[in-house]
Design an enzyme around this catalytic site. Sequence first.
Site, PDB file in Angstrom:
ATOM      1  CG  ASP A 325      -1.845   1.257   1.114  1.00 52.61           C
ATOM      2  OD1 ASP A 325      -3.157   0.940   0.586  1.00 52.61           O
ATOM      3  OD2 ASP A 325      -1.306   2.395   1.459  1.00 52.61           O
ATOM      4  CB  ILE A 326       0.860   4.326  -1.730  1.00 48.64           C
ATOM      5  CG1 ILE A 326       1.554   3.657  -3.528  1.00 48.64           C
ATOM      6  CG2 ILE A 326       1.750   5.665  -2.238  1.00 48.64           C
ATOM      7  CD1 ILE A 326       0.727   3.713  -4.702  1.00 48.64           C
ATOM      8  CD  GLU A 368      -4.764   4.108  -1.314  1.00 48.57           C
ATOM      9  OE1 GLU A 368      -4.964   4.372  -0.635  1.00 48.57           O
ATOM     10  OE2 GLU A 368      -5.778   3.967  -2.421  1.00 48.57           O
TER      11      GLU A 368
END
Length: 478
Positions: A325-326, A368
């Site tokens: 996950d960003i 994301e």
Amino acid sequence: MPKRLLLVDPIPTHRIRLKAVLRAAQYDITSVDRIACVSGAIAASPVDLILLNTSGTDPAQAMSRLTKATGPSGVPVLCRDDEAGPLRRMQALATGACDMVATRVPETLLLARLRGILRDAEAIGELERRRVAAASFGFREQAARFGTVGRIVCVTLGSPSLALQEDLRSVSHTMTGLTRDELLRDEGIRSTPDAVLLEVGAEAADQLDAVLPEIRARSHLRDASVIVIHPMGAHDLAVRALNLGASEIAEVGSSGLELGHRIETMLSRKRVRDSLRRSTEESFRLATTDPLTGLFNRRYAEVYLSDALLRAKETGRPLTVMMVDIDHFKSVNDTYGHASGDAVLLAVASRIRDNLRAMDLVSRHGGEEFLVILPDIAGHESELAAERLRDSISSVPILLPDGTPLTATISIGVAVSQASWLQSESSKASSSVDYAAAEHQAGSLMDELISCADAALYAAKNGGRNRVSISRRAASAA
């Protein structure tokens, strides 16, 4: 994970020596002294290749007994024989063996031949798995066309063999003679060849080191199979040819029947690969990829992961799943705009993809988040792989569309499925689970594995972000 090989050899000293050689080359070895023991050995531990000693027996009969013992497993077979001459080689090849080598062949040639056979089997297996995944979406590709006439260009390095030229007359494919320079020039070939036949004389062995890499570098030759014909007993040259990417090798003293069989088998493998590659390119492009990042989409990744778990259960090999996950992605969109957010997604997707092996798979799971699937990886290796991905994102700033450098970070949750974790109570209770039940079980295991990775990702975020967290649940079950 190392490839598993099964040695079938009645002579104990052969088995001891080969085990030492193959284990030094990082293969996992099982051995039996007769074909009657093969089915039990495979049932206990599935194998990737069988090394069969046919010395003192009829190779065709030995292969027939082995085929009955292995069933429809499709395990490739490499025969070893004290008298591996043209006649006995042809008997083995005609009954399904990938090749036959002499028992006294140099270890380097044996290992090179093994690598080539395993590489072919792995490539075809991977393409077939992707075809099956595409078929689950309702796509069907055209069947590979067998028996078609292939286009083969023949190039001689050194002095040509008159005997070889005579033997090649019986090959039922279009044969065109070219010089080395004509081969490497686009304009020298009217249509893309299916195969290149390189006859290499002993005095021209050094030229092979230059020609084979050049063939793979040329767009009009890149997908062509290559068979290298070398002088009898030129083992070093054969090893070099295989290590440089030749699809097949043969000695000048081989019969026309053997040459024809090797060429036909090589072209058949190429037709299958070409057919599956076309299917992949056409079927997957819209149905299975994320339009922004070009990665596989969530639907495809889950189908692929379910199938990978079924294979992992059959082979006992581990499989690692990562949820990526960003960090603080919403603030990127809010501060710099959605175009900048897309640029960050593209950059992160590209860096993840560039830091994985060819056999690994990465998909955009949503928003994301990315899902990464790494077959045959477990323990410390999975943690190192995750840390490498994390560092690849944070170490180099991402340039936004307006030229602003932005340092992005990711958090990663890792879950590992070991063989013991894959063995649910229902599978332990019954050894004859039907395919539908096995598929349902794989779906449940997939959900559980992703859930473990998701929980580990949540822990990484709670721990401060820009870090890797390993699922304790998956690790404790290993």
